[in-house]
Enzyme design. Sequence first.
Site, PDB file in Angstrom:
ATOM      1  N   SER A 132       0.824  -1.211   0.063  1.00  0.00           N
ATOM      2  CA  SER A 132       0.016   0.014  -0.087  1.00  0.00           C
ATOM      3  C   SER A 132       0.919   1.358  -0.150  1.00  0.00           C
ATOM      4  CB  SER A 132      -0.755  -0.029   1.348  1.00  0.00           C
ATOM      5  OG  SER A 132      -1.614   1.101   1.634  1.00  0.00           O
ATOM      6  N   TYR A 173      -1.652  -0.788  10.963  1.00  0.00           N
ATOM      7  CA  TYR A 173      -1.859  -1.477   9.768  1.00  0.00           C
ATOM      8  C   TYR A 173      -0.611  -1.165   8.658  1.00  0.00           C
ATOM      9  CZ  TYR A 173      -3.524  -1.490   4.855  1.00  0.00           C
ATOM     10  OH  TYR A 173      -3.965  -1.635   3.488  1.00  0.00           O
ATOM     11  N   LYS A 209       2.222  -3.848   6.804  1.00  0.00           N
ATOM     12  CA  LYS A 209       2.717  -3.878   5.267  1.00  0.00           C
ATOM     13  C   LYS A 209       4.182  -3.801   5.037  1.00  0.00           C
ATOM     14  CE  LYS A 209      -1.432  -3.939   3.408  1.00  0.00           C
ATOM     15  NZ  LYS A 209      -1.846  -5.588   3.025  1.00  0.00           N
TER      16      LYS A 209
HETATM   17  P1  NAD Z   1     -11.150  -6.632   1.557  1.00  0.00           P
HETATM   18  O1  NAD Z   1     -11.297  -6.528   2.938  1.00  0.00           O
HETATM   19  O2  NAD Z   1     -12.224  -6.265   0.656  1.00  0.00           O
HETATM   20  O3  NAD Z   1     -10.391  -8.162   1.173  1.00  0.00           O
HETATM   21  C1  NAD Z   1      -9.671  -8.636   1.913  1.00  0.00           C
HETATM   22  C2  NAD Z   1     -10.211 -10.166   1.802  1.00  0.00           C
HETATM   23  O4  NAD Z   1      -9.291 -10.879   2.800  1.00  0.00           O
HETATM   24  C3  NAD Z   1     -11.566 -10.427   2.470  1.00  0.00           C
HETATM   25  O5  NAD Z   1     -12.353 -11.085   1.747  1.00  0.00           O
HETATM   26  C4  NAD Z   1     -11.267 -11.068   3.936  1.00  0.00           C
HETATM   27  O6  NAD Z   1     -12.465 -12.110   4.135  1.00  0.00           O
HETATM   28  C5  NAD Z   1      -9.981 -11.771   3.589  1.00  0.00           C
HETATM   29  N1  NAD Z   1      -9.218 -12.291   4.709  1.00  0.00           N
HETATM   30  C6  NAD Z   1      -8.671 -11.547   5.790  1.00  0.00           C
HETATM   31  N2  NAD Z   1      -7.881 -11.967   6.760  1.00  0.00           N
HETATM   32  C7  NAD Z   1      -7.935 -13.472   6.220  1.00  0.00           C
HETATM   33  C8  NAD Z   1      -7.476 -14.663   6.651  1.00  0.00           C
HETATM   34  N3  NAD Z   1      -6.825 -14.741   8.006  1.00  0.00           N
HETATM   35  N4  NAD Z   1      -7.684 -15.717   6.043  1.00  0.00           N
HETATM   36  C9  NAD Z   1      -8.267 -15.921   4.968  1.00  0.00           C
HETATM   37  N5  NAD Z   1      -8.956 -14.876   4.620  1.00  0.00           N
HETATM   38  C10 NAD Z   1      -8.992 -13.529   5.077  1.00  0.00           C
HETATM   39  O7  NAD Z   1      -9.904  -5.595   1.125  1.00  0.00           O
HETATM   40  P2  NAD Z   1      -9.355  -5.194  -0.311  1.00  0.00           P
HETATM   41  O8  NAD Z   1      -9.580  -3.689  -0.211  1.00  0.00           O
HETATM   42  O9  NAD Z   1      -9.777  -5.988  -1.374  1.00  0.00           O
HETATM   43  O10 NAD Z   1      -7.731  -5.199  -0.032  1.00  0.00           O
HETATM   44  C11 NAD Z   1      -6.984  -6.234  -0.578  1.00  0.00           C
HETATM   45  C12 NAD Z   1      -5.616  -6.209   0.044  1.00  0.00           C
HETATM   46  O11 NAD Z   1      -5.191  -4.781  -0.526  1.00  0.00           O
HETATM   47  C13 NAD Z   1      -5.369  -6.051   1.369  1.00  0.00           C
HETATM   48  O12 NAD Z   1      -4.005  -6.609   1.792  1.00  0.00           O
HETATM   49  C14 NAD Z   1      -5.334  -4.591   1.629  1.00  0.00           C
HETATM   50  O13 NAD Z   1      -4.449  -4.475   2.898  1.00  0.00           O
HETATM   51  C15 NAD Z   1      -4.353  -4.027   0.533  1.00  0.00           C
HETATM   52  N6  NAD Z   1      -4.760  -2.706  -0.046  1.00  0.00           N
HETATM   53  C16 NAD Z   1      -5.946  -2.317   0.061  1.00  0.00           C
HETATM   54  C17 NAD Z   1      -6.317  -0.717  -0.524  1.00  0.00           C
HETATM   55  C18 NAD Z   1      -7.826  -0.372  -0.485  1.00  0.00           C
HETATM   56  O14 NAD Z   1      -7.927   0.832  -0.521  1.00  0.00           O
HETATM   57  N7  NAD Z   1      -8.770  -1.035  -0.647  1.00  0.00           N
HETATM   58  C19 NAD Z   1      -5.257   0.127  -0.719  1.00  0.00           C
HETATM   59  C20 NAD Z   1      -4.035  -0.347  -0.340  1.00  0.00           C
HETATM   60  C21 NAD Z   1      -3.740  -1.661  -0.168  1.00  0.00           C
HETATM   61  C1  UD1 Z   2      -6.743   5.937   3.732  1.00  0.00           C
HETATM   62  C2  UD1 Z   2      -5.869   5.182   4.937  1.00  0.00           C
HETATM   63  C3  UD1 Z   2      -4.509   4.703   4.185  1.00  0.00           C
HETATM   64  C4  UD1 Z   2      -4.946   3.791   3.138  1.00  0.00           C
HETATM   65  C5  UD1 Z   2      -6.162   4.353   2.283  1.00  0.00           C
HETATM   66  C6  UD1 Z   2      -6.436   3.327   1.176  1.00  0.00           C
HETATM   67  C7  UD1 Z   2      -6.292   6.825   6.848  1.00  0.00           C
HETATM   68  C8  UD1 Z   2      -5.637   7.955   7.756  1.00  0.00           C
HETATM   69  N1  UD1 Z   2      -5.667   6.444   5.666  1.00  0.00           N
HETATM   70  O1  UD1 Z   2      -5.845   6.891   2.913  1.00  0.00           O
HETATM   71  O2  UD1 Z   2      -3.924   4.132   5.268  1.00  0.00           O
HETATM   72  O3  UD1 Z   2      -3.909   3.042   2.640  1.00  0.00           O
HETATM   73  O4  UD1 Z   2      -7.112   4.925   2.996  1.00  0.00           O
HETATM   74  O5  UD1 Z   2      -7.429   2.382   1.709  1.00  0.00           O
HETATM   75  O6  UD1 Z   2      -7.397   6.295   7.083  1.00  0.00           O
HETATM   76  N2  UD1 Z   2     -11.959  12.358   3.150  1.00  0.00           N
HETATM   77  C9  UD1 Z   2     -12.852  13.160   3.404  1.00  0.00           C
HETATM   78  N3  UD1 Z   2     -14.061  12.761   4.012  1.00  0.00           N
HETATM   79  C10 UD1 Z   2     -14.322  11.421   4.355  1.00  0.00           C
HETATM   80  C11 UD1 Z   2     -13.316  10.243   3.945  1.00  0.00           C
HETATM   81  C12 UD1 Z   2     -11.818  11.020   3.396  1.00  0.00           C
HETATM   82  O7  UD1 Z   2     -12.958  14.395   3.294  1.00  0.00           O
HETATM   83  O8  UD1 Z   2     -15.227  10.933   4.814  1.00  0.00           O
HETATM   84  C13 UD1 Z   2     -10.570  12.693   2.436  1.00  0.00           C
HETATM   85  C14 UD1 Z   2      -9.319  12.451   3.162  1.00  0.00           C
HETATM   86  O9  UD1 Z   2      -9.177  13.442   4.217  1.00  0.00           O
HETATM   87  C15 UD1 Z   2      -8.535  12.410   2.179  1.00  0.00           C
HETATM   88  C16 UD1 Z   2      -9.001  11.920   1.028  1.00  0.00           C
HETATM   89  O10 UD1 Z   2     -10.616  12.190   1.373  1.00  0.00           O
HETATM   90  O11 UD1 Z   2      -7.929  13.637   1.948  1.00  0.00           O
HETATM   91  C17 UD1 Z   2      -9.211  10.473   0.709  1.00  0.00           C
HETATM   92  O12 UD1 Z   2      -9.370   9.705   1.954  1.00  0.00           O
HETATM   93  P1  UD1 Z   2      -9.464   8.084   1.940  1.00  0.00           P
HETATM   94  O13 UD1 Z   2     -10.326   7.637   1.055  1.00  0.00           O
HETATM   95  O14 UD1 Z   2      -9.806   7.853   3.331  1.00  0.00           O
HETATM   96  O15 UD1 Z   2      -8.042   7.490   1.477  1.00  0.00           O
HETATM   97  P2  UD1 Z   2      -6.531   8.040   2.118  1.00  0.00           P
HETATM   98  O16 UD1 Z   2      -6.636   9.171   3.136  1.00  0.00           O
HETATM   99  O17 UD1 Z   2      -5.486   8.203   1.103  1.00  0.00           O
END
Ligand code: NAD
Ligand code: UD1
Length: 336
Positions: A124, A148, A152
């Site tokens: 991430s 969190y 990572k």
């Molecule tokens: P998500 O929660 O939708 O998907 C994660 C999945 O992993 C879920 O289906 C959950 O049931 C499963 N899971 C969690 N723990 C488990 C375990 N112990 N055993 C088996 N299954 C398990 O999340 P996502 O948004 O799809 O994210 C996927 C990956 O990407 C994660 O590693 C997350 O940290 C990373 N990531 C997500 C974002 C984002 O904004 N969505 C941003 C950066 C990184």
């Molecule tokens: C958040 C997480 C980050 C994670 C990323 C993707 C925090 C502090 N950071 O980051 O660790 O990797 O999501 O999952 O939670 N905002 C609003 N109103 C809201 C929500 C967000 O104004 O209700 C603003 C935030 O201040 C920011 C932007 O929207 O400026 C994006 O926010 P968000 O979608 O939560 O992503 P990140 O802040 O990048």
Amino acid sequence: MNILVTGGAGYIGSHTCVELLQAGHEVTVFDNLSNSKEESLRRVQEISGRSLFFSRGDLLKPADIEAVFQSQHFDAVIHFAALKAVGESVRQPLRYYQNNITGTINLCQVMAKFSCKNIVFSSSATVYGSPTIMPITEEFPLQALNPYGNTKIIMEQIFRDLVISDPTWNTIFLRYFNPIGAHPSGLIGEDPNGIPNNLVPYIAQVAVGKLPFLNVYGADYETPDGTGIRDYIHIMDLAKGHLKALEKLSNNPGAVAYNLGTGRGYSVFEVLRAFEKAAERPIPYHISPRRPGDSAICYANPTLANTELKWKAERTIDDMCVDTWNWQSHNPNGYD
Ligand code: NAD
Ligand code: UD1
């Protein structure tokens, strides 16, 4: 290739499964459904017209992982499974360290035992902490601001050490910026539990009438309109990045990180306006205090992924909002 997808029922995993199936790969999903529904996988198969194998299991139970590796040989693993809520990780650090780190170690141990040493891992942009120089390249120092983010950074380090100990491992870490959007069919999308933490799922729930207004967390940042700027990336572009990373594994890359972002930032107000256009309605908002831990600006330099993975994000912020709205308006309660 035959691919094991941990966390494949979740948001990013389900969209990646569609791309994998459509590209002709065989897919097995391993997921404990702690943050997802099996319905997402039914819809993945409906969209792709192909079937996948689902194994419900937990990475904290090595026997569950062994069972799936005993049943077939995998060419590679795409490892999405993790807990991902920043605030929750501050309140429950041990749960996060255990699930994300112990789960990953268990997975790697079983992979080694069955001689599957190719993995694409979900990292991430959170690993960069609060950098002040933009755009962010992969060489920036890593710094976590919460448990969190720490998980990572630690997992990336575990993979680097693994490759040093045994260079037959190939590990690619994809550092996602802000994934949003949904599959254009509107059948799968992001289905957050409870009140969304992230901007676009929150806006989508305001637009559909489930929440009264958006809290804009700070309009006094040093940005052109005062609101925070982020690098939003369409989920289908992100999914494609995983297929490119799989191809790259065969070049024996060792341990390597790639930023997956567009390279362009949008402010909260710009996203709000794009969403209002997509949903054809005004979205009420209030200006609220800054959210602790937020930085003003964060966007990627995606050049390394552009050149080495031959991958580039193609979809616009309007595409992202149109597809989010298509999903949200057709599934106001997500998969329920
Ligand atoms: P998500 O929660 O939708 O998907 C994660 C999945 O992993 C879920 O289906 C959950 O049931 C499963 N899971 C969690 N723990 C488990 C375990 N112990 N055993 C088996 N299954 C398990 O999340 P996502 O948004 O799809 O994210 C996927 C990956 O990407 C994660 O590693 C997350 O940290 C990373 N990531 C997500 C974002 C984002 O904004 N969505 C941003 C950066 C990184
Ligand atoms: C958040 C997480 C980050 C994670 C990323 C993707 C925090 C502090 N950071 O980051 O660790 O990797 O999501 O999952 O939670 N905002 C609003 N109103 C809201 C929500 C967000 O104004 O209700 C603003 C935030 O201040 C920011 C932007 O929207 O400026 C994006 O926010 P968000 O979608 O939560 O992503 P990140 O802040 O990048």
